[in-house]
Design a protein around this motif. Structure first.
Motif, PDB file in Angstrom:
ATOM      1  N   GLY A 142       0.965  -1.215  -0.008  1.00  0.00           N
ATOM      2  CA  GLY A 142      -0.014   0.006  -0.042  1.00  0.00           C
ATOM      3  C   GLY A 142       0.833   1.108  -0.113  1.00  0.00           C
ATOM      4  O   GLY A 142       1.825   1.286  -0.234  1.00  0.00           O
ATOM      5  N   VAL A 143       0.191   2.414   0.440  1.00  0.00           N
ATOM      6  CA  VAL A 143       0.798   3.651   0.331  1.00  0.00           C
ATOM      7  C   VAL A 143       2.162   3.907   1.121  1.00  0.00           C
ATOM      8  O   VAL A 143       2.817   4.741   1.030  1.00  0.00           O
ATOM      9  N   ARG A 144       2.211   3.112   2.242  1.00  0.00           N
ATOM     10  CA  ARG A 144       3.511   2.869   3.107  1.00  0.00           C
ATOM     11  C   ARG A 144       4.390   2.039   2.567  1.00  0.00           C
ATOM     12  O   ARG A 144       5.596   2.066   3.492  1.00  0.00           O
ATOM     13  N   GLY A 145       4.284   1.251   1.440  1.00  0.00           N
ATOM     14  CA  GLY A 145       5.195   0.344   1.116  1.00  0.00           C
ATOM     15  C   GLY A 145       6.509   0.745   0.241  1.00  0.00           C
ATOM     16  O   GLY A 145       6.419   1.964  -0.018  1.00  0.00           O
ATOM     17  N   LEU A 146       7.269  -0.054   0.153  1.00  0.00           N
ATOM     18  CA  LEU A 146       8.577   0.235  -0.604  1.00  0.00           C
ATOM     19  C   LEU A 146       8.459   0.581  -2.137  1.00  0.00           C
ATOM     20  O   LEU A 146       8.946   1.633  -2.504  1.00  0.00           O
ATOM     21  N   LEU A 147       7.418  -0.131  -2.662  1.00  0.00           N
ATOM     22  CA  LEU A 147       7.149   0.305  -4.020  1.00  0.00           C
ATOM     23  C   LEU A 147       6.545   1.455  -4.245  1.00  0.00           C
ATOM     24  O   LEU A 147       6.921   2.243  -5.190  1.00  0.00           O
ATOM     25  N   HIS A 149       7.077   4.164  -2.219  1.00  0.00           N
ATOM     26  CA  HIS A 149       8.407   4.987  -2.126  1.00  0.00           C
ATOM     27  C   HIS A 149       8.917   5.028  -3.328  1.00  0.00           C
ATOM     28  O   HIS A 149       9.447   6.225  -3.554  1.00  0.00           O
ATOM     29  N   PHE A 150       9.213   3.751  -3.992  1.00  0.00           N
ATOM     30  CA  PHE A 150      10.178   4.013  -5.173  1.00  0.00           C
ATOM     31  C   PHE A 150       9.530   4.940  -6.382  1.00  0.00           C
ATOM     32  O   PHE A 150      10.078   5.620  -6.757  1.00  0.00           O
ATOM     33  N   VAL A 151       8.133   4.751  -6.623  1.00  0.00           N
ATOM     34  CA  VAL A 151       7.451   5.303  -7.587  1.00  0.00           C
ATOM     35  C   VAL A 151       7.488   6.599  -7.317  1.00  0.00           C
ATOM     36  O   VAL A 151       7.456   7.646  -8.088  1.00  0.00           O
ATOM     37  N   SER A 152       7.000   7.118  -6.002  1.00  0.00           N
ATOM     38  CA  SER A 152       6.749   8.347  -5.789  1.00  0.00           C
ATOM     39  C   SER A 152       8.115   9.342  -5.782  1.00  0.00           C
ATOM     40  O   SER A 152       8.146  10.408  -5.910  1.00  0.00           O
ATOM     41  N   ALA A 153       9.310   8.457  -5.589  1.00  0.00           N
ATOM     42  CA  ALA A 153      10.453   9.360  -5.515  1.00  0.00           C
ATOM     43  C   ALA A 153      11.079   9.141  -6.971  1.00  0.00           C
ATOM     44  O   ALA A 153      12.083   9.610  -7.191  1.00  0.00           O
ATOM     45  N   GLY A 154      10.222   8.825  -7.827  1.00  0.00           N
ATOM     46  CA  GLY A 154      10.739   8.745  -9.256  1.00  0.00           C
ATOM     47  C   GLY A 154      11.887   7.744  -9.697  1.00  0.00           C
ATOM     48  O   GLY A 154      12.526   7.810 -10.621  1.00  0.00           O
ATOM     49  N   GLU A 156      11.990   4.639 -10.767  1.00  0.00           N
ATOM     50  CA  GLU A 156      11.210   3.399 -11.782  1.00  0.00           C
ATOM     51  C   GLU A 156      12.002   2.353 -11.784  1.00  0.00           C
ATOM     52  O   GLU A 156      11.473   1.283 -11.731  1.00  0.00           O
ATOM     53  N   SER A 157      13.365   2.108 -11.892  1.00  0.00           N
ATOM     54  CA  SER A 157      14.094   1.098 -11.995  1.00  0.00           C
ATOM     55  C   SER A 157      14.354   0.556 -10.813  1.00  0.00           C
ATOM     56  O   SER A 157      14.079  -0.907 -10.860  1.00  0.00           O
ATOM     57  N   ALA A 158      14.455   1.242  -9.683  1.00  0.00           N
ATOM     58  CA  ALA A 158      14.292   0.412  -8.519  1.00  0.00           C
ATOM     59  C   ALA A 158      12.717  -0.159  -7.980  1.00  0.00           C
ATOM     60  O   ALA A 158      13.093  -1.227  -7.549  1.00  0.00           O
ATOM     61  N   ALA A 159      11.977   0.616  -8.487  1.00  0.00           N
ATOM     62  CA  ALA A 159      10.436  -0.043  -8.456  1.00  0.00           C
ATOM     63  C   ALA A 159      10.318  -1.323  -9.166  1.00  0.00           C
ATOM     64  O   ALA A 159       9.873  -2.260  -8.645  1.00  0.00           O
ATOM     65  N   ALA A 160      10.858  -1.487 -10.380  1.00  0.00           N
ATOM     66  CA  ALA A 160      10.914  -2.531 -11.267  1.00  0.00           C
ATOM     67  C   ALA A 160      11.685  -3.749 -10.542  1.00  0.00           C
ATOM     68  O   ALA A 160      11.298  -4.860 -10.646  1.00  0.00           O
ATOM     69  N   HIS A 161      12.652  -3.227 -10.051  1.00  0.00           N
ATOM     70  CA  HIS A 161      13.689  -4.565  -9.418  1.00  0.00           C
ATOM     71  C   HIS A 161      13.219  -5.043  -8.232  1.00  0.00           C
ATOM     72  O   HIS A 161      12.927  -6.240  -8.064  1.00  0.00           O
ATOM     73  N   TYR A 162      12.386  -4.211  -7.414  1.00  0.00           N
ATOM     74  CA  TYR A 162      11.668  -4.616  -6.372  1.00  0.00           C
ATOM     75  C   TYR A 162      10.667  -5.519  -6.642  1.00  0.00           C
ATOM     76  O   TYR A 162      10.557  -6.681  -6.186  1.00  0.00           O
ATOM     77  N   LEU A 163       9.940  -5.242  -7.778  1.00  0.00           N
ATOM     78  CA  LEU A 163       8.897  -6.191  -8.278  1.00  0.00           C
ATOM     79  C   LEU A 163       9.114  -7.400  -8.630  1.00  0.00           C
ATOM     80  O   LEU A 163       8.797  -8.482  -8.227  1.00  0.00           O
ATOM     81  N   ARG A 164      10.404  -7.487  -9.288  1.00  0.00           N
ATOM     82  CA  ARG A 164      11.052  -8.640  -9.910  1.00  0.00           C
ATOM     83  C   ARG A 164      11.559  -9.556  -8.531  1.00  0.00           C
ATOM     84  O   ARG A 164      11.162 -10.717  -8.489  1.00  0.00           O
ATOM     85  N   ARG A 165      11.951  -8.838  -7.798  1.00  0.00           N
ATOM     86  CA  ARG A 165      12.317  -9.747  -6.256  1.00  0.00           C
ATOM     87  C   ARG A 165      11.113 -10.253  -5.699  1.00  0.00           C
ATOM     88  O   ARG A 165      11.138 -11.402  -5.218  1.00  0.00           O
ATOM     89  N   LEU A 166       9.957  -9.412  -5.769  1.00  0.00           N
ATOM     90  CA  LEU A 166       8.812 -10.005  -4.963  1.00  0.00           C
ATOM     91  C   LEU A 166       8.199 -11.000  -5.631  1.00  0.00           C
ATOM     92  O   LEU A 166       7.828 -12.141  -5.305  1.00  0.00           O
ATOM     93  N   ARG A 167       8.197 -10.934  -7.007  1.00  0.00           N
ATOM     94  CA  ARG A 167       7.942 -12.140  -8.023  1.00  0.00           C
ATOM     95  C   ARG A 167       8.512 -13.326  -7.566  1.00  0.00           C
ATOM     96  O   ARG A 167       8.107 -14.345  -7.542  1.00  0.00           O
TER      97      ARG A 167
END
Length: 167
Positions: A142-147, A149-154, A156-167
């Motif tokens: 949700g809104v307090r999650g790492l994803l 945080h990454f998206v709102s901080a711009g 995107e590569s960190a967000a994509a990397h984190y999603l790959r780790r979660l997958r």
């Protein structure tokens, strides 16, 4: 062409619900949650208490009695992966798909409760969490999650990397 939900039989399902077993985060009992879901025409309801599965059996039985499909879950604090993206703890919501998922929830909850550090707020190490995900669906925190945080901080590569780790 734009479609609307007007005259469609669409049921809303809460996938992140706390009972009174989540200290300072939920007031109703698992039975009261099941009754409220049935009274509001919900086909299913998830119970995702923080850190433990204490109310899961009570919730399951109450949902069966109320005619609501129980979805068993857990809100689990997980430490950020040790790959240098960001330190901290993410509160992931995990939902069991089947009995294998229930077994994974039990293992993760037990691992958190028996954490030698003695503080669930530190979260499970990401690598330990990743070893016990069979049969689970993971919601991103949700809104307090790492994803978020990454998206709102711009980042995107960190967000994509984190999603790959979660997958």
């Amino acid at each position: 062409m734009r479609q609307t939900l007007q005259n469609k039989n669409v049921s809303f399902i809460h996938l992140h619900t706390h009972s009174h077993y989540s200290f300072l985060s939920g007031i109703p009992s698992p039975a009261e949650l099941a009754q409220a879901a049935a009274a509001n025409g919900m086909d299913a309801l998830a119970l995702t208490d923080q850190h433990g599965l204490t109310g899961a059996v009570e919730f399951y039985d109450a949902c069966q009695f109320a005619g609501v499909r129980p979805i068993l879950g857990l809100e689990l604090p997980v430490a950020a992966p040790s790959d240098g993206l960001r330190s901290g703890v993410d509160a992931l919501v995990l939902l069991a798909l089947d009995m294998a998922g229930w077994a994974s929830l039990c293992r993760l909850s037990s691992a958190l409760q028996t954490n030698p550090e003695g503080d669930p707020a530190r979260g499970l190490p990401f690598e330990h969490f990743a070893d016990h995900t069979t049969g689970l669906i993971c919601l991103t925190g949700g809104v307090r999650g790492l994803l978020t945080h990454f998206v709102s901080a711009g980042q995107e590569s960190a967000a994509a990397h984190y999603l790959r780790r979660l997958r």
